[in-house]
Enzyme design. Structure first.
Site, PDB file in Angstrom:
ATOM      1  N   GLY A  55       0.870  -1.168   0.000  1.00  0.00           N
ATOM      2  CA  GLY A  55       0.000   0.000   0.000  1.00  0.00           C
ATOM      3  C   GLY A  55       0.904   1.213   0.000  1.00  0.00           C
ATOM      4  O   GLY A  55       1.764   1.336  -0.866  1.00  0.00           O
ATOM      5  N   GLU A  56       0.742   2.052   0.973  1.00  0.00           N
ATOM      6  CA  GLU A  56       1.592   3.235   1.102  1.00  0.00           C
ATOM      7  C   GLU A  56       2.108   3.266   2.542  1.00  0.00           C
ATOM      8  O   GLU A  56       1.332   3.418   3.475  1.00  0.00           O
ATOM      9  CB  GLU A  56       0.773   4.481   0.741  1.00  0.00           C
ATOM     10  CG  GLU A  56       1.508   5.777   0.952  1.00  0.00           C
ATOM     11  CD  GLU A  56       2.887   5.778   0.332  1.00  0.00           C
ATOM     12  OE1 GLU A  56       3.014   5.549  -0.872  1.00  0.00           O
ATOM     13  OE2 GLU A  56       3.853   5.997   1.083  1.00  0.00           O
ATOM     14  N   CYS A  87       6.136  -5.371   0.613  1.00  0.00           N
ATOM     15  CA  CYS A  87       6.277  -4.057  -0.029  1.00  0.00           C
ATOM     16  C   CYS A  87       6.204  -2.921   1.013  1.00  0.00           C
ATOM     17  O   CYS A  87       7.135  -2.767   1.799  1.00  0.00           O
ATOM     18  CB  CYS A  87       5.254  -3.917  -1.146  1.00  0.00           C
ATOM     19  SG  CYS A  87       5.723  -2.684  -2.362  1.00  0.00           S
ATOM     20  N   ARG A 116      13.109   2.899   0.221  1.00  0.00           N
ATOM     21  CA  ARG A 116      11.743   3.137  -0.266  1.00  0.00           C
ATOM     22  C   ARG A 116      11.775   3.559  -1.732  1.00  0.00           C
ATOM     23  O   ARG A 116      12.630   4.345  -2.136  1.00  0.00           O
ATOM     24  CB  ARG A 116      11.111   4.220   0.607  1.00  0.00           C
ATOM     25  CG  ARG A 116       9.675   4.468   0.312  1.00  0.00           C
ATOM     26  CD  ARG A 116       9.025   5.292   1.418  1.00  0.00           C
ATOM     27  NE  ARG A 116       7.740   5.760   0.978  1.00  0.00           N
ATOM     28  CZ  ARG A 116       7.412   7.040   0.826  1.00  0.00           C
ATOM     29  NH1 ARG A 116       8.278   7.984   1.111  1.00  0.00           N
ATOM     30  NH2 ARG A 116       6.227   7.359   0.392  1.00  0.00           N
ATOM     31  N   ILE A 145       5.694  -3.331  -7.390  1.00  0.00           N
ATOM     32  CA  ILE A 145       4.944  -2.092  -7.628  1.00  0.00           C
ATOM     33  C   ILE A 145       5.540  -0.987  -6.751  1.00  0.00           C
ATOM     34  O   ILE A 145       5.412  -1.046  -5.524  1.00  0.00           O
ATOM     35  CB  ILE A 145       3.443  -2.274  -7.289  1.00  0.00           C
ATOM     36  CG1 ILE A 145       2.850  -3.477  -8.056  1.00  0.00           C
ATOM     37  CG2 ILE A 145       2.669  -0.991  -7.598  1.00  0.00           C
ATOM     38  CD1 ILE A 145       1.469  -3.895  -7.569  1.00  0.00           C
ATOM     39  N   HIS A 181       4.873  -8.612  -4.321  1.00  0.00           N
ATOM     40  CA  HIS A 181       3.500  -8.871  -3.842  1.00  0.00           C
ATOM     41  C   HIS A 181       3.104 -10.323  -4.099  1.00  0.00           C
ATOM     42  O   HIS A 181       2.416 -10.605  -5.094  1.00  0.00           O
ATOM     43  CB  HIS A 181       2.518  -7.963  -4.585  1.00  0.00           C
ATOM     44  CG  HIS A 181       2.552  -6.534  -4.163  1.00  0.00           C
ATOM     45  ND1 HIS A 181       1.654  -5.993  -3.285  1.00  0.00           N
ATOM     46  CD2 HIS A 181       3.399  -5.535  -4.495  1.00  0.00           C
ATOM     47  CE1 HIS A 181       1.928  -4.707  -3.093  1.00  0.00           C
ATOM     48  NE2 HIS A 181       2.983  -4.410  -3.813  1.00  0.00           N
ATOM     49  N   GLU A 183       0.769 -11.995  -2.934  1.00  0.00           N
ATOM     50  CA  GLU A 183      -0.702 -12.152  -2.947  1.00  0.00           C
ATOM     51  C   GLU A 183      -1.275 -11.879  -4.329  1.00  0.00           C
ATOM     52  O   GLU A 183      -2.443 -12.167  -4.580  1.00  0.00           O
ATOM     53  CB  GLU A 183      -1.333 -11.235  -1.882  1.00  0.00           C
ATOM     54  CG  GLU A 183      -1.462  -9.766  -2.244  1.00  0.00           C
ATOM     55  CD  GLU A 183      -0.151  -8.985  -2.159  1.00  0.00           C
ATOM     56  OE1 GLU A 183       0.922  -9.589  -1.931  1.00  0.00           O
ATOM     57  OE2 GLU A 183      -0.204  -7.746  -2.350  1.00  0.00           O
TER      58      GLU A 183
END
Ligand code: GLN
Length: 202
Positions: A55-56, A87, A116, A145, A181, A183
C-alpha cells in the site's frame, strides 16, 4: 495451541488499515489457514501470524500509530506471533528506512535497511521470475509495484531472494519481508512458507 482455530488451522491476520488486504485474505485461505482482517489491536490476540500488506507505508504507518499498533505488534511479536511485511509492509517492519518521510512511523522490528521506492516510481513497476529460498520448485513470479529493496541486512537475517543484485526477500527468525506482492501472483507458496514459520512453537 495459541493461534489455532477450533479446526486446528492457524489464524493469520492481515493488517486491514490500508492497501492490498483482500488479496492477502484470499491467499491465506488458499494456503488453508483462517484469515482475519485486523482493524483493532484486540484482534491480535491469539494470532499465529500477521501480514502487513503493500500500500503506502507512510499512510499505513500513520494509521497504525493512531490505532495503537506500533506498540501492540512488537508486544505480540515478542510472545511469538510471526510477522510478514510485503512491499510497504516491509518498509514498516524495517529498523532503518532510506527515502522515507521524516519521522515516518515504523515497527523497526527487523534488522534491515529498506530503500523506499528503490526500483523507481509507479512507472517502474515490473514482474520478474525469482528463485526464492525455502519455497522449492519452479521460480516464483514476483510482482513489483513501486517496490523497495533491502540494502543492508543484520547478522541474524537470512537472504531468501535477490533481483538485479538487490535483496528482495529476507527472513529473521519469525519475521519475513518481501519487496514484491506474493498475494498477486496466484501462487500461495510464499503464504504457505509463512504459515510454516507461524506454526513453529517459538
Ligand atoms: N512505495 C510504497 C511505499 O513507500 C510501497 C508500494 C507498495 O506497497 N506497492 O510505501
Amino acid at each position: 495451541m495459541a493461534g489455532s482455530s477450533n479446526s486446528g488451522a492457524p489464524r493469520i491476520g492481515v493488517l486491514a488499515l490500508q492497501g492490498a488486504v483482500s488479496e492477502h485474505l484470499d491467499a491465506v485461505r488458499a494456503a488453508r489457514a483462517v484469515p482475519v482482517a485486523v482493524r483493532r489491536v484486540d484482534q491480535l490476540a491469539g494470532l499465529a501470524g500477521l501480514i502487513i500488506p503493500g500500500g503506502e507505508s507512510t499512510v499505513i504507518g500513520r494509521l497504525a500509530q493512531e490505532h495503537g499498533f506500533v506498540e501492540a505488534i512488537p508486544k505480540e511479536a515478542a510472545r511469538g506471533m510471526a510477522v510478514w511485511g510485503t512491499c510497504a509492509g516491509l518498509i514498516f517492519l524495517a529498523k532503518d528506512i532510506k527515502g522515507g518521510l521524516p519521522g515516518q512511523p515504523r515497527l523497526g522490528l527487523m534488522d534491515i535497511t529498506a530503500v523506499r521506492n528503490g526500483f523507481g516510481r509507479q512507472v517502474d513497476s515490473f514482474e520478474a521470475d525469482l528463485a526464492v529460498g525455502g519455497i522449492g520448485g519452479r521460480p516464483f513470479r514476483g510482482v513489483f509495484i513501486r517496490a523497495p529493496y533491502i540494502e543492508q541486512v543484520g547478522a541474524g537475517v537470512e537472504v531468501l531472494a535477490e533481483f538485479d543484485g538487490k535483496v528482495v526477500a529476507a527472513r529473521q527468525g519469525r519475521l519475513l519481508a518481501t519487496a514484491f506482492h506474493p498475494e498477486l501472483a496466484g501462487d500461495a507458496r510464499v503464504h504457505r512458507y509463512f504459515l510454516g514459520m507461524a506454526r513453529k512453537t517459538p
